[in-house]
Structure formats: C-alpha cells, structure tokens
Scaffold this active site. Structure first.
Site, PDB file in Angstrom:
ATOM      1  N   LYS A 209      21.760  64.081   8.048  1.00  0.00           N
ATOM      2  CA  LYS A 209      20.422  63.961   7.460  1.00  0.00           C
ATOM      3  C   LYS A 209      20.031  65.283   6.787  1.00  0.00           C
ATOM      4  O   LYS A 209      19.578  65.302   5.665  1.00  0.00           O
ATOM      5  CB  LYS A 209      19.433  63.589   8.581  1.00  0.00           C
ATOM      6  CG  LYS A 209      18.012  63.446   8.129  1.00  0.00           C
ATOM      7  CD  LYS A 209      17.129  62.982   9.283  1.00  0.00           C
ATOM      8  CE  LYS A 209      15.675  63.189   8.960  1.00  0.00           C
ATOM      9  NZ  LYS A 209      14.787  62.792  10.050  1.00  0.00           N
ATOM     10  N   GLU A 215      28.270  71.597  13.278  1.00  0.00           N
ATOM     11  CA  GLU A 215      29.432  70.778  13.662  1.00  0.00           C
ATOM     12  C   GLU A 215      29.934  69.949  12.485  1.00  0.00           C
ATOM     13  O   GLU A 215      31.126  69.933  12.167  1.00  0.00           O
ATOM     14  CB  GLU A 215      29.055  69.817  14.798  1.00  0.00           C
ATOM     15  CG  GLU A 215      28.796  70.461  16.140  1.00  0.00           C
ATOM     16  CD  GLU A 215      27.336  70.846  16.346  1.00  0.00           C
ATOM     17  OE1 GLU A 215      26.619  71.093  15.343  1.00  0.00           O
ATOM     18  OE2 GLU A 215      26.915  70.927  17.509  1.00  0.00           O
ATOM     19  N   GLY A 269      16.959  60.828  13.311  1.00  0.00           N
ATOM     20  CA  GLY A 269      18.415  60.736  13.478  1.00  0.00           C
ATOM     21  C   GLY A 269      18.832  59.663  14.477  1.00  0.00           C
ATOM     22  O   GLY A 269      19.684  58.817  14.185  1.00  0.00           O
ATOM     23  N   ARG A 270      18.206  59.665  15.656  1.00  0.00           N
ATOM     24  CA  ARG A 270      18.632  58.738  16.717  1.00  0.00           C
ATOM     25  C   ARG A 270      18.177  57.301  16.483  1.00  0.00           C
ATOM     26  O   ARG A 270      18.494  56.418  17.271  1.00  0.00           O
ATOM     27  CB  ARG A 270      18.191  59.249  18.080  1.00  0.00           C
ATOM     28  CG  ARG A 270      16.702  59.538  18.213  1.00  0.00           C
ATOM     29  CD  ARG A 270      16.422  60.336  19.480  1.00  0.00           C
ATOM     30  NE  ARG A 270      15.045  60.786  19.581  1.00  0.00           N
ATOM     31  CZ  ARG A 270      14.540  61.868  19.009  1.00  0.00           C
ATOM     32  NH1 ARG A 270      15.300  62.614  18.232  1.00  0.00           N
ATOM     33  NH2 ARG A 270      13.283  62.229  19.191  1.00  0.00           N
ATOM     34  N   GLU A 355      16.299  62.085  24.574  1.00  0.00           N
ATOM     35  CA  GLU A 355      15.871  63.030  23.539  1.00  0.00           C
ATOM     36  C   GLU A 355      14.427  62.714  23.118  1.00  0.00           C
ATOM     37  O   GLU A 355      13.671  63.610  22.769  1.00  0.00           O
ATOM     38  CB  GLU A 355      16.822  62.942  22.337  1.00  0.00           C
ATOM     39  CG  GLU A 355      16.753  64.157  21.416  1.00  0.00           C
ATOM     40  CD  GLU A 355      17.919  64.219  20.449  1.00  0.00           C
ATOM     41  OE1 GLU A 355      19.053  64.458  20.896  1.00  0.00           O
ATOM     42  OE2 GLU A 355      17.704  64.013  19.249  1.00  0.00           O
ATOM     43  N   HIS A 386      33.037  49.252  41.022  1.00  0.00           N
ATOM     44  CA  HIS A 386      34.099  49.905  41.791  1.00  0.00           C
ATOM     45  C   HIS A 386      33.975  51.418  41.736  1.00  0.00           C
ATOM     46  O   HIS A 386      34.883  52.123  42.153  1.00  0.00           O
ATOM     47  CB  HIS A 386      35.467  49.470  41.255  1.00  0.00           C
ATOM     48  CG  HIS A 386      35.684  47.998  41.367  1.00  0.00           C
ATOM     49  ND1 HIS A 386      36.329  47.418  42.445  1.00  0.00           N
ATOM     50  CD2 HIS A 386      35.281  46.984  40.570  1.00  0.00           C
ATOM     51  CE1 HIS A 386      36.342  46.100  42.270  1.00  0.00           C
ATOM     52  NE2 HIS A 386      35.707  45.808  41.154  1.00  0.00           N
ATOM     53  N   LYS A 514      20.966  75.000  18.771  1.00  0.00           N
ATOM     54  CA  LYS A 514      21.577  75.234  17.453  1.00  0.00           C
ATOM     55  C   LYS A 514      21.387  76.696  17.043  1.00  0.00           C
ATOM     56  O   LYS A 514      22.298  77.345  16.560  1.00  0.00           O
ATOM     57  CB  LYS A 514      20.951  74.322  16.393  1.00  0.00           C
ATOM     58  CG  LYS A 514      21.294  72.835  16.512  1.00  0.00           C
ATOM     59  CD  LYS A 514      20.773  72.044  15.304  1.00  0.00           C
ATOM     60  CE  LYS A 514      21.060  70.560  15.380  1.00  0.00           C
ATOM     61  NZ  LYS A 514      20.582  69.771  14.248  1.00  0.00           N
TER      62      LYS A 514
HETATM   63  C1  G6Q Z   1      18.511  62.873  16.538  1.00  0.00           C
HETATM   64  C2  G6Q Z   1      18.642  64.295  16.481  1.00  0.00           C
HETATM   65  C3  G6Q Z   1      20.055  64.804  16.365  1.00  0.00           C
HETATM   66  C4  G6Q Z   1      20.626  64.735  14.953  1.00  0.00           C
HETATM   67  C5  G6Q Z   1      21.897  65.581  14.893  1.00  0.00           C
HETATM   68  C6  G6Q Z   1      22.565  65.526  13.545  1.00  0.00           C
HETATM   69  O1  G6Q Z   1      17.468  62.287  16.551  1.00  0.00           O
HETATM   70  O2  G6Q Z   1      17.808  64.802  15.509  1.00  0.00           O
HETATM   71  O3  G6Q Z   1      20.939  64.160  17.237  1.00  0.00           O
HETATM   72  O4  G6Q Z   1      20.875  63.422  14.583  1.00  0.00           O
HETATM   73  O5  G6Q Z   1      21.582  66.905  15.226  1.00  0.00           O
HETATM   74  O6  G6Q Z   1      21.704  65.985  12.554  1.00  0.00           O
HETATM   75  P1  G6Q Z   1      22.063  65.805  11.055  1.00  0.00           P
HETATM   76  O7  G6Q Z   1      22.130  64.356  10.748  1.00  0.00           O
HETATM   77  O8  G6Q Z   1      20.959  66.488  10.299  1.00  0.00           O
HETATM   78  O9  G6Q Z   1      23.389  66.458  10.831  1.00  0.00           O
END
Ligand code: G6Q
Length: 548
Positions: A209, A215, A269-270, A355, A386, A514
């Site tokens: 996003k 990463e 994002g989530r 989150e 189990h 981060k």
């Molecule tokens: C979700 C968070 C987080 C995010 C990641 C990736 O709600 O904001 O998990 O999705 O940090 O972020 P980018 O999509 O910006 O790389």
C-alpha cells in the site's frame, strides 16, 4: 462525523450486566438447557447458508437483551451508518474505513471528500478482470513468448495474509497457475521460493500500500536482481506488476503505470484483500471466483447493516466477546475450523483482530480502565483435538471457542466427512457437558481396578464442562461463503471497537518496530554508526557482529 466516545463501563447497561453476571456466573450450561426448552432455537440465527448456534454460550436470552442494550446505549446503529457512509472513523489517521465499498454493487453511492468512490472501485475491478483473463488464458506472454505458469505475491502483513489465506482456503477452485507468497525479509524465504521457478514463466505481483515497507522492497529488489541475471531489463514490464497507493515510488522502481493496480488510503492493509491487493486471488482462482468472494462479503454487509441486533451474527458474536472478556475476564478466544482448507484462517484473524483491537487508549486519548482486545489462536480440527484441546477441556482458563464446520465436503467423501463432523459435534457437546464424578465412576464399574486406585484416579478424569462454544455450520466452502465468513469477522472487529471505545483502524504499535529496526540496521551495516543501547542489547549486538 466522528464516533462518539463513551466509557462503556459508565453506562446503565454495563451496570445491569454486572449485576446479571453475578446471577449467571456459576450456572452450568447443562442447567440452562434443562431450564429452557426453547433455548437452542431462541439463541440460533439462520441466515442464508449460515446456521449460527450461540446457545452453548454462558448466556440466557436476558443476557442477550442486556448486551444489546449496551450496544444501543453506545449508539452502535449510528456508528454502523458512519462506517458504511465513509465518515472519518479512523480518526487517528484521518481516514474513512471503506473496505465495504470495495464489494458494493455498481449502482451504490459512497462519498469520500464529496466524491462517489464506487465508479473507480469498479474501474479497478475491471482492470483486475481483464488482466486475470489474459494471464489465465495464456494470452499475456512473458518476455520470451511463453505463457505464465507461476505467480509470486511479494508483500507482508495485510498485503500478504489475506490473499495467502484465501488462495489456500479456496485451492479446490484454483486454475492451472501455481501461486507463491514471499513475505519475510529473511532472505532464505524468497530463495526457497524462487529456487524452483523459471523467470521466463513467472509473474511477480509486488503488493505494498505504501511502497515503503522494508521487507517488501528488499524482497522485490532481490527478486528483480535474480530475474535480471537471466533476462534483460525490458523483460521487467512483462513479469512485474504492482499494487499500491504510491504510484510515483512504484514507477521509480521500474514498473510502468499500465502495470500498476491502484488502491486507496481508505482501505486498511488488514482489510484489503477485496481491493487490488486481491489480484493474486483473482489470478489463482479466476476472476469469477474473486467476484463471488466479494458478493458473499457484500451479502454479509447487508445482513450486518439491516438485521435486528438480536438476529445479527457479527453483532451477537462481538457482544459475546465483550461478555467473556470483560465480565468472565477470559483472555483469549480460539477459532477452530473443521476443514483443513481453513488452515491459515486463525493466523489471518490474529492480525485482523489483534492489530485492530489491541489498544489501551480510548477515543478520548485516555488509558482505558477495562480490558480490550483478546488473544486469538486456533488450528483446524481434528488436528487441534490431538494437540491443545486438553487445555480447553481441563485447564484453568476459560476459552470461548468458535467451531466452524461445513455440511458438505468438497470432494464428497461422506465417510470421512461424517467422521470429521462427528468430532465437531462431539467436542462442543463434551465441552458443554463435561463428565461428572458419577459418570467417571460408572465407567470404572465392572472393571478390574481396585476401589482404592479408582478413587485416586477419579479427580483427574472429571471434566467440569461449562466451556462456551459457538457453532457456525455453513453449507459448503465456496468463494461466496468464505466472503461471508471473513466479512462476519471484520464486522465483529468493528463492533468490539465501538463497545470498547477504541480506534480499531490504526496500528501505531506495528510502526514502532519498523522505525527501531531501521536505526539498528544502520549500525549493523556501518561500523562507525554507534548508538546508545541498554547493556543487554549492546551485548547481543556485539555478540552478533563478532560471530556473523
Ligand atoms: C495492516 C497493517 C500492516 C501492513 C503491512 C504492509 O493493516 O497496516 O500489516 O499491511 O505493514 O504494508 P504495506 O502494504 O504498506 O507494504
């Protein structure tokens, strides 16, 4: 309009719930069933292909009434309107929260800053559809003229977990493309995935996003370098596409505008798998299935918006969390799907729920004086039976558990499915009923064991029962029913946040990590960069540097 901010513990409904809790806390579920012949019917909601049985929870219809009064007093109805209408309910980030708009029909109208966002949502969906069809049909060729065989999603957190979970859950519906997910900055992760891939037939979907995530950018850069070892720079345009709000940075990375699938900042994002972030889902399953997933979610949106709270699956489910978390003081919830396909479901929901609602400051900026977000965990049944079910049955903690089961299996093996589902039914019954001392003694009757040995063993074999469960029985795992299920938990998250008076849609806790990692990385990369650390961290850094 902003969300109201009321400490839930100051409401009349909360006080009534507190008094009611005293009368109900030591009642056994078995007795609640004996006392009320209608209980199972009264506490079950049937909606579309969902059968949601809440009756094995430690509530009565009076509890539900009181919980609904709490929701009313905290103006949940008004908050739901604000959520769907695009009000800035993510106030700490100054944004609307509109993942619901991503699955709204073409003729819907949802305004952000005076502009109806629905036409653009459908434009992006058309772009996803056209591109998916080209790739799946083999018309989108790689640089050397070969069709695409493999898709690699490069993203993390919300840009990974949703698509990865959905593709895995719906693998029964997959097409010929093989889909892979690279997320961890651990260099071994992407190496393991690309080692068997042919760059000539692989499509990389970079999903970020912000397009600033360490990463994802590290993985994208390393993978592009690997790609360029065998193909020229011009090949990138056929093999790399991106999903982002940050168009400029994507272009700087070397991806042409035509290969960018845009998303909006009002999609968290989530909660973004419904947006262009779901491109890998569409590629893996075909666009029609992606569309059905969205349609299912939209149906759940309508149910959530319109159903009376006492018949509203996400609302009841959220109120039950509040009941256990804030009155019974239980700390965690388990989610147990009785299908191996939903193997990643609890992991996905860990992010969504923890989150969002792992917050300790209320909407007025004050520290809360009550518990908020619960710990989420789970694994599919029967495997989990189990493993950790022992603790749910006989441990000291109260763990409300969602059992998710399906009436039909996908390959139609009745014998296995009956065995699977008999476990689903048996576990909820056993967790509720437990096993009394008399029942344990009866089991020993007629056996060879002495009275003395039996009396020593009895306490270990008794199960208190009274462990609450919710049974969700769904007709069949399909893209549409999965869309409904995911949306159900999304709305549950929203309702919890409203009741707890917190902001569910920011994630400052994630952002701290981060920042910290960036400054330590500078030290690891450059001997001259020194920072002050506590003694423990200094020693660890020294040990790492000397030995690496
Ligand atoms: C979700 C968070 C987080 C995010 C990641 C990736 O709600 O904001 O998990 O999705 O940090 O972020 P980018 O999509 O910006 O790389």
């Amino acid at each position: 309009m902003a969300l109201k901010a009321t400490n839930p513990t100051t409401t009349n409904a909360w006080k009534k719930l507190q008094a009611h809790f005293e009368t109900i806390k030591s009642q056994h579920l078995k007795d609640l069933f004996s006392a009320d012949a209608e209980r199972a019917n009264d506490l079950t909601v049937k909606w579309e292909d969902f059968y949601a049985d809440f009756s094995k929870n430690r509530i009565t219809t009076e509890t539900l009434d009181l919980l609904v009064n709490l929701a009313d007093e905290l103006e949940l109805k008004d908050a739901i309107s604000k959520y769907f209408d695009g009000d800035v309910i993510n106030a700490t980030e100054g944004r609307a929260v509109l993942h619901t708009a991503l699955r709204a029909p073409k003729d819907a109208e949802v305004f952000v800053d005076g502009e109806n966002v629905i036409p653009e949502v459908h434009q992006v969906k058309n772009k996803i559809k056209d591109f998916t069809n080209l790739v799946v049909n083999g018309d989108h060729k790689g640089h050397t003229g070969k069709a695409i065989t493999d898709v690699v999603n490069i993203g993390i957190g919300g840009s990974d977990l949703g698509p990865a979970m959905v593709v895995d859950s719906l693998q029964f519906y997959k097409n010929q493309l093989t889909t892979h997910f690279v997320s961890n900055v651990d260099g071994d992760h992407h190496k393991e995935i690309i080692k068997n891939l042919d760059p000539e037939t692989t499509l990389f979907v970079i999903v970020s996003k912000t397009f600033t995530t360490q990463e994802t950018l590290s993985n994208a850069n390393s993978i592009r370098a690997w790609f360029l070892e065998s193909l020229p720079k011009e090949a990138v345009s056929k093999h790399f596409v991106a999903v982002s709000t940050n168009i400029e940075s994507v272009k700087n990375f070397g991806i042409a505008e035509a290969n960018i699938f845009p998303m909006k900042d009002w999609v968290g994002g989530r909660f973004s798998l419904w947006s262009a972030v779901g491109l890998s889902i569409s590629l893996a399953l075909g666009y029609e299935h992606f569309e059905s997933l969205l349609e299912g979610a939209h149906k759940m949106d309508e149910h959530f918006k319109t159903a009376d709270f006492k018949e509203n699956i996400p609302v009841i489910s959220a109120l039950l969390t509040v009941w256990y978390n804030n009155f019974f003081q239980s700390e965690s919830e388990a989610i147990i799907p009785y299908t191996q396909y939903l193997n990643q479901f609890a992991t996905y929901l860990q992010q969504g729920i923890m989150e969002s609602n792992g917050k300790s400051v209320d909407r007025d900026g004050n520290r809360v004086n009550y518990q908020t977000g619960t710990l989420i965990w789970g694994e599919p049944g029967t495997n989990s039976q189990h493993a950790f079910f022992q603790l749910i049955h006989q441990g000291t903690k109260l763990i409300p558990t969602d059992f998710i089961g399906y009436v039909e299996s996908l390959y139609g093996n009745k014998d296995h499915h009956n065995k699977l589902m008999s476990n689903y039914f048996a576990q909820t019954e056993a967790l509720m009923n437990g096993k009394t001392e008399a029942e344990v003694l009866a089991e020993f009757k007629g056996g060879a064991m002495s009275e003395e040995v039996i009396s020593k063993l009895v306490p270990f074999k008794v199960f208190e029962g009274n462990k609450p469960t919710t049974s969700l029985l769904i007709q069949k795992l399909t893209p549409e029913s999965l869309g409904k299920l995911i949306a159900m938990y999304e709305h549950k998250i929203f309702v919890q946040g409203i009741i707890w008076n917190i902001y569910s849609y920011d994630q400052f806790g994630v952002e701290l990590g981060k920042q910290l990692a960036k400054s330590i990385l500078a030290e690891l990369q450059d001997e001259k960069t020194k920072q002050h650390h506590d003694a423990s961290t200094s020693n660890l850094l020294d040990f790492y540097k000397v030995n690496c």
